[in-house]
Every structure is written in structure tokens, then in C-alpha cells.
Design an enzyme around this catalytic site. Structure first.
Site: not given
Length: 338
Positions: A144, A169
């Protein structure tokens, strides 16, 4: 025929990639745990588009065959399941694994950290172990853009330091990259990580900006505009993402001298958030009611992908304009939600 495992197949990117691969003649087993992080009806409807009924998809560890094509099968399974995940690998002769399964969402990781460790770290380790013990040639996995944290160098390059994630995350995605490197080094199979930048398009996630803005505007609710609108995102249309991933999967020869690879995949054209909102207003014909808010924890001001390595190695060429992409999404939304 190349057999591929796509995890996260009921998710936004996994659904589109699975459909594309089957259309290209590949044999795909889709895997998803269909968790309730967002509306499961959307996930089941994506699977229905792939030819898998809700009743078949609902049952854990049940392998069902698509009514659209014998080249797609689906199983509901948790990556954390150390008993049944290895059984799946034993049953099918996967040549390539594409891991798009993850507990998503930057802000939610602050509220519910345990689910991120379970899915994104423990689940990823189990997948690496299955690849190791089943002679998988290539593991392609989703990282990501969030790993860049508050990186001030623009555009973001994969050579940049990413040792300071500002959300759990992001930390789990950084850990995936480190784990993949270790397994490539120790066991000799190829791993390719893709740092995705803000993906949007039809069938998109309800917690993403594109969906939230369109849903609010069309239902006469104010939209939440964080950092008072002073944000830029490298919005990337889903078709460009899928085409980029497919080029990696479809490459005939794998360079064994380069077992570990990491790429940015985005549009490489950051868009001001207010301009993005303006385009949604244009496509809906409605001026949004805007609630201007401060920056949210875990967010960054600007994202911008340097995709030159992916262009050189795989001829990656994102081509969808914001105008076209937003138009396609709004049309899908209106049709889906009537």
C-alpha cells in the site's frame, strides 16, 4: 493452463482481477473470508457477477464452481486457517498466487488493531508457508502507498525510507514486504509487492472517498472533507490497476536472478481532493454540501506514485482520466442502488 489463486476475490480489486483473468482464459480459484468490515451484500453481489451464488459462497471451506465459467471456483476461507489453507494448496497445482486479501482501512486500524494483525500478518505468514511448501513459482501481493507515511519527497519512490508508518495498517503492509523478502531469500521463490495508490471505480469499497462522496451527494447529505480539502491523492482507476497486475501475471518468463521485487502502481498524476469532488458534482449534476474538517489521524496530505520501474519492466500505462473514471463509477452507483 496457468492455475492461479486470487485471495480477496470478493473484494474490490480481487473481484475485478478474477473476472479479467477468467476472461483471458486463466483458471482461477478465488478465496475470501467475506468479513463484515463493510456491507457483505456488496461482496456477495460481486461474487454473483462471477457466477457464484450467495448460498454457495456463504459456507466455509466449500469449493463452488462458477455458473459463468468452469475456469473460476470460489472458496470461503480465512488466511489464518492453518488447517484448511494448506489443504487447498495440496488440492490445486497453483503456479502463481495473487494475495489481495487484507483487513483494509487506515482509520479502522486505529480502532480495531487485532483484526489487522490476524489477517495481514498471521494470514500472510500462512500464505508464505503454503507457497514455500508447494513449489509456488511466484507470489504477487498487495502492499500500500500508506507505507510512505509522512514522506516529504515527491513523487514517492520504492527506494524511499518507509520505516516510520503512521497507522497500524501501514505497519502491517511494511511487515508483508519484509516477510516476502525473507522468504524469497531463504526459499528461492519469486515475490512481487505492489504498493497500490487510491484505487476507485465501479464495485468500489463503501469506505473509500469515491463511494462516500457519491453516496452522500446523491442522498442529500453533507460530505466530510478532511484537512479542509487541502489533500491530494493519486487516484487510479480500477481498469488501469487490473491491466498492470495482469501484465505481471502474464509475463512468460520469470527473472530468477531477481526474486524480490517491489513496485508502485498508481496513476502518477495526483489530483486535488476539491477537484475530484468537483468532478463528482459535474457527473451527478448536484453541488455537494461540504463539512470541512481537520486532518484525521493516520492520514497524509499528498500521495504521488513514481511508477517508472513498472513502466520499464512491464510496460505499465495508466490511461483512464478522472472524468471518465468518475463518470463510470457514478453510472454504476446509480444502476446498482437504483
Amino acid at each position: 493452463m496457468k492455475q492461479i489463486l486470487v485471495t480477496g476475490a470478493a473484494g474490490f480489486i480481487g473481484f475485478h482481477l478474477s473476472k479479467y483473468l477468467v476472461d483471458q482464459g486463466y483458471f482461477v480459484v478465488g478465496l475470501d473470508n467475506i468479513n463484515d468490515y463493510y456491507d457483505v451484500n456488496l461482496k456477495y453481489d460481486r461474487l454473483l457477477e462471477l457466477g457464484i451464488t450467495r448460498s454457495d459462497a456463504s459456507e466455509f471451506n466449500n469449493i463452488s464452481t462458477s455458473s459463468n465459467s468452469g475456469n473460476f471456483k470460489f472458496i470461503r476461507l480465512n488466511l489464518e486457517d492453518r488447517e484448511n489453507l494448506p489443504k487447498l494448496f495440496k488440492e490445486y497445482n497453483f503456479e502463481l498466487v495473487c494475495n489481495l486479501a487484507a483487513q483494509a482501512g487506515v482509520r479502522y486500524s486505529i480502532e480495531n488493531p487485532e483484526s489487522y494483525i490476524d489477517s495481514n500478518v498471521v494470514g500472510f505468514l500462512n500464505l508464505l508457508e503454503c507457497c514455500r511448501h508447494n513449489n509456488i513459482v511466484h507470489l504477487l501481493y498487495a502492499s500500500s502507498s500508506s507505507v510512505y507515511g509522512q514522506n516529504e519527497k515527491i513523487p514517492f519512490g520504492t527506494e524511499d525510507n518507509v520505516d516510520h508508518p503512521i497507522s497500524l495498517y501501514a505497519a502491517t503492509k511494511k511487515s508483508n514486504e519484509l516477510m516476502a523478502y525473507t522468504y524469497s531469500h531463504l526459499y528461492g521463490f519469486k515475490t512481487t509487492g505492489l504498493r497500490f495508490f487510491t484505487v476507485y471505480g465501479p464495485w468500489g469499497r463503501p469506505d473509500m472517498a469515491m463511494f462516500l462522496f457519491t453516496d452522500a451527494i446523491l442522498n442529500d447529505r453533507p460530505i466530510k472533507v478532511f484537512n479542509n480539502g487541502n489533500l491530494e491523492r493519486d487516484f487510479t482507476y480500477i481498469d488501469d490497476i487490473v491491466e498492470g497486475v495482469f501484465k505481471i501475471i502474464d509475463k512468460k518468463e520469470i527473472d530468477s536472478s531477481k526474486n524480490y521485487s517491489l513496485y508502485n502502481i498508481g496513476n502518477s498524476k495526483p489530483v486535488k481532493l476539491m477537484d475530484f469532488i468537483s468532478e463528482i458534482e459535474n457527473q451527478t449534476g448536484i453541488v455537494a454540501k461540504k463539512e470541512m474538517l481537520p486532518m484525521q489521524p493516520g492520514d497524509v496530505t499528498k500521495t504521488w506514485a513514481d511508477v517508472s520501474a513498472l513502466q520499464i519492466d512491464y510496460n505499465y500505462k495508466p490511461e483512464t482520466s478522472v472524468e471518465e473514471g468518475v463518470s463510470n463509477f457514478v453510472k454504476w452507483y446509480k444502476n446498482y442502488y437504483k
